[in-house]
Design an enzyme around this catalytic site. Sequence first.
Site, PDB file in Angstrom:
ATOM      1  N   ASN A   1     -50.118 -40.082 -23.657  1.00 33.11           N
ATOM      2  CA  ASN A   1     -50.127 -39.718 -24.707  1.00 33.11           C
ATOM      3  C   ASN A   1     -51.103 -40.738 -25.938  1.00 33.11           C
ATOM      4  O   ASN A   1     -51.675 -40.614 -26.672  1.00 33.11           O
ATOM      5  CB  ASN A   1     -49.031 -40.707 -25.476  1.00 33.11           C
ATOM      6  CG  ASN A   1     -47.379 -39.538 -25.611  1.00 33.11           C
ATOM      7  OD1 ASN A   1     -47.900 -38.383 -24.304  1.00 33.11           O
ATOM      8  ND2 ASN A   1     -46.952 -40.346 -25.823  1.00 33.11           N
TER       9      ASN A   1
ATOM     10  N   ASP B   1     -15.867 -61.116  -4.535  1.00 35.67           N
ATOM     11  CA  ASP B   1     -14.801 -60.209  -4.349  1.00 35.67           C
ATOM     12  C   ASP B   1     -13.043 -60.998  -5.399  1.00 35.67           C
ATOM     13  O   ASP B   1     -11.932 -59.192  -5.477  1.00 35.67           O
ATOM     14  CB  ASP B   1     -14.479 -59.838  -2.859  1.00 35.67           C
ATOM     15  CG  ASP B   1     -13.935 -61.327  -2.599  1.00 35.67           C
ATOM     16  OD1 ASP B   1     -14.356 -62.389  -3.005  1.00 35.67           O
ATOM     17  OD2 ASP B   1     -14.012 -61.301  -0.896  1.00 35.67           O
TER      18      ASP B   1
ATOM     19  N   THR C   1     -44.781 -31.125 -20.937  1.00 31.91           N
ATOM     20  CA  THR C   1     -45.844 -31.316 -19.692  1.00 31.91           C
ATOM     21  C   THR C   1     -46.006 -33.094 -19.230  1.00 31.91           C
ATOM     22  O   THR C   1     -47.017 -32.601 -18.022  1.00 31.91           O
ATOM     23  CB  THR C   1     -47.412 -30.790 -20.588  1.00 31.91           C
ATOM     24  OG1 THR C   1     -47.025 -29.273 -21.504  1.00 31.91           O
ATOM     25  CG2 THR C   1     -48.903 -31.097 -20.135  1.00 31.91           C
TER      26      THR C   1
ATOM     27  N   ASP D   1     -21.042 -64.762  -1.635  1.00 31.55           N
ATOM     28  CA  ASP D   1     -20.128 -64.971  -0.682  1.00 31.55           C
ATOM     29  C   ASP D   1     -20.350 -64.912   0.841  1.00 31.55           C
ATOM     30  O   ASP D   1     -21.363 -64.573   1.370  1.00 31.55           O
ATOM     31  CB  ASP D   1     -19.115 -64.598  -0.942  1.00 31.55           C
ATOM     32  CG  ASP D   1     -18.226 -65.019  -1.179  1.00 31.55           C
ATOM     33  OD1 ASP D   1     -17.354 -66.776  -0.443  1.00 31.55           O
ATOM     34  OD2 ASP D   1     -15.833 -64.794  -1.067  1.00 31.55           O
TER      35      ASP D   1
ATOM     36  N   ALA E   1     -47.877 -38.003 -31.785  1.00 34.56           N
ATOM     37  CA  ALA E   1     -47.745 -37.834 -30.874  1.00 34.56           C
ATOM     38  C   ALA E   1     -47.610 -39.528 -29.911  1.00 34.56           C
ATOM     39  O   ALA E   1     -47.518 -39.292 -28.905  1.00 34.56           O
ATOM     40  CB  ALA E   1     -49.396 -37.928 -30.817  1.00 34.56           C
TER      41      ALA E   1
ATOM     42  N   GLU F   1     -53.655 -37.864 -26.657  1.00 33.06           N
ATOM     43  CA  GLU F   1     -53.558 -37.052 -27.742  1.00 33.06           C
ATOM     44  C   GLU F   1     -54.082 -37.338 -28.629  1.00 33.06           C
ATOM     45  O   GLU F   1     -54.832 -36.828 -29.736  1.00 33.06           O
ATOM     46  CB  GLU F   1     -52.136 -37.023 -27.289  1.00 33.06           C
ATOM     47  CG  GLU F   1     -51.924 -35.564 -25.948  1.00 33.06           C
ATOM     48  CD  GLU F   1     -50.456 -35.740 -26.131  1.00 33.06           C
ATOM     49  OE1 GLU F   1     -49.501 -36.012 -26.759  1.00 33.06           O
ATOM     50  OE2 GLU F   1     -49.681 -35.295 -24.894  1.00 33.06           O
TER      51      GLU F   1
ATOM     52  N   ASP G   1     -14.180 -64.783  -9.745  1.00 30.01           N
ATOM     53  CA  ASP G   1     -15.513 -64.515  -9.530  1.00 30.01           C
ATOM     54  C   ASP G   1     -15.946 -63.518 -10.321  1.00 30.01           C
ATOM     55  O   ASP G   1     -16.924 -63.653 -10.754  1.00 30.01           O
ATOM     56  CB  ASP G   1     -16.267 -63.801  -7.918  1.00 30.01           C
ATOM     57  CG  ASP G   1     -15.608 -64.673  -6.604  1.00 30.01           C
ATOM     58  OD1 ASP G   1     -16.223 -65.361  -6.916  1.00 30.01           O
ATOM     59  OD2 ASP G   1     -14.896 -63.692  -6.105  1.00 30.01           O
TER      60      ASP G   1
END
Length: 926
Positions: free
Chosen positions: A727, A661, A759, A347, A301, A730, A665
């Site tokens: 949870n 680019d 669920t 840049d 659970a 539960e 880099d």
Amino acid sequence: MKGAIVSASLTDVRQPIAHWHSLTVEECHQQLDAHRNGLTAEVAADRLALYGPNELVEQAGRSPLQILWDQFANIMLLMLLAVAVVSGALDLRDGQFPKDAIAILVIVVLNAVLGYLQESRAEKALAALKGMAAPLVRVRRDNRDQEIPVAGLVPGDLILLEAGDQVPADARLVESANLQVKESALTGEAEAVQKLADQQLPTDVVIGDRTNCLFQGTEVLQGRGQALVYATGMNTELGRIATLLQSVESEKTPLQQRLDKLGNVLVSGALILVAIVVGLGVLNGQSWEDLLSVGLSMAVAIVPEGLPAVITVALAIGTQRMVQRESLIRRLPAVETLGSVTTICSDKTGTLTQNKMVVQQIHTLDHDFTVTGEGYVPAGHFLIGGEIIVPNDYRDLMLLLAAGAVCNDAALVASGEHWSIVGDPTEGSLLTVAAKAGIDPEGLQRVLPRQDEIPFTSERKRMSVVVADLGETTLTIREGQPYVLFVKGSAELILERCQHCFGNAQLESLTAATRQQILAAGEAMASAGMRVLGFAYRPSAIADVDEDAETDLTWLGLMGQIDAPRPEVREAVQRCRQAGIRTLMITGDHPLTAQAIARDLGITEVGHPVLTGQQLSAMNGAELDAAVRSVEVYARVAPEHKLRIVESLQRQGEFVAMTGDGVNDAPALKQANIGVAMGITGTDVSKEASDMVLLDDNFATIVAAVEEGRIVYGNIRKFIKYILGSNIGELLTIASAPLLGLGAVPLTPLQILWMNLVTDGIPALALAVEPGDPTIMQRRPHNPQESIFARGLGTYMLRVGVVFSAFTIVLMVIAYQYTQVPLPGLDPKRWQTMVFTTLCLAQMGHAIAVRSDLLTIQTPMRTNPWLWLSVIVTALLQLALVYVSPLQKFFGTHSLSQLDLAICLGFSLLLFVYLEAEKWVRQRRY
């Protein structure tokens, strides 16, 4: 002996030095024991054994099996494995099919495979670096030119290069003829670099200015050259970048770190609670077998089995939304990571600017013109003092524009409504501004056909052309001569060669005062970050031109051009400021240009300093840490500078996005929390090292991606609240059963898995597509170090879990007593199914309530219809488990009467009512 072939022994080779550009050609030959006739085959073989092949070496990474094995180091999966083993053993002992154990094992394996698929994407940046090497190279050995594999190159080899060749290693030029090399991938500078062999440069010159050296991976555009190899393999600049790339260790994203901590907290909490329940059960005299069943159910659970899958889907949805906003996510966790960004290092060229040179200011002797327009589109206005003028009314302007259009090797190209240039961007801008004034550059070049030229070089800093004046245009002054010489280039150098100037529609003598006024105008343009060109002309009696002809010129004027900022970037920078994100410019361009663009975009202010790469190199770590707190603009930077800037920012707790680019880099892109490569201008190396690729190379797209990242993170928090709150409910419900003496566990592991996967899972997926809050970019970034339970999420889960379990425990007690009364056709054990159904239906109300801090009636259904659909589908699936016979047998459920179902529905609504009441009270209070 002169002309002899080098045959030095291996021990004669001197140790490599760092500053080959500062040595003369002869000194380089001496250092490398090399000669213009090349190495002998024997010496080359010896050196190959010493230095190794000219290849990039890749460090060993994790194997696929190791990556898969690492997935099972997750503490929650380990606990589930233990539960599966114990559950399977108990079922087999009792002669039952171990369906619970098999279901748990399937979930464990699926989660491990999901993690493996996300992590196993191999780093391809180094492979892309290797792809930049040419397979063969022309080399001189044994006094004979020959082709050899690039891997066989050694220091001291003499390589022969011409247009179209890739440079195979780092080398010092010994001969050059009009040699131009494209180094943009390595240095980030778009313009071709003129290379010269006979230069001797200072030792502290940066790579981009080492005009007497060639670097592996760059491309020869024009001319030819011979060069002496001084570095191969991992000793080259490309190899240094490969070393930097491999030295950058990949860290887990903030979300991954939070989920790891979450697992530790959940498992620790569950084990403590199991120990308490088992201890109390023993004191109450309950059997160990019953308590073991309770412990197994509690362990299942507490683990949110569906959470990894839901998070993956949420990130994938975010990825799709980002593609629609021109950004491509290469690594799924980067979607959420974007929401944590506190600093963007961008840049300049093409990202903050349009990567299109535009003439904005023009100065003649009599007038100062301002020019409007965007990019290469030949549309715009000419203004004097803010007033629009007709260009054709100003002869000084038209002659200057004509000079720029004729002394030009570029071409202006129209494709539908899109305009572009072929050739140098600086020259392309001159064609565009001429076209704005109504001049047809191609037509003008036809009526003023070129006869001769002297091309631009970095030494001359000017270009000259001689055209024939056919007398079909008024845009020149023939002065009785059949030809006209036009010159463009460095304003200072051209002005020195001028004796006259064109002013008041006539020639005038160029006085000292006039020279000073022209230079002052040029300096004003340069201080505004503009590239300044000067123009002059001279009538000529002959069609030939040499440097002696470039004298006694007539000055025409200046043009100031700039790579104009993208119009949308100013707003994007402002949005960053509102969102608490700092924007930095890091560029290889000139400091004045960088500062002017940064001021225009609102990145920096007047008086704020610019830090150059040279200054940065002189700083230690502490000095740099102090500087990055206040400096917004960095100019003339090298790859290691970018890496140091990122590391310094990260040391101070900043979460950094870095754009790039070029090959140079890649290390900084990999080191940054988010590496952002350019989709249009970016190299394969930069893209492979990045987390995200901008499809339009636009800074504003980064800001849009950050917004999406914040939305995704907000939605992840919503469904974590939903899943874990449920949870905990539960878990507490299961824990209470033995303490209440009900004699059985209310939920089997299989039923718990159904709740945690179906669920919880289906509505959680719907929560992943929640639209963002319109004010999300008006808040500061969330702290990447914050716990998953921060900002009230932990207390919410505990509060909701306790309330949820309280309602369910009351229902469980009532249902247990109520179902013990024998009724025809109804099983007395159906109280367990009533608990199961109530928990599932209550979670539907929880999902609806958790989507917003506003009351549900204040949140329109149309903003997320998927949530309502998921609630309906999940409720129908739950009813199928209760009433469909095969599903009843598999999941251990029993049919419920209408009254049973009504009781379940009534109790399940209580959680929704509580959550809405809590929101109503909060709104009233604040």
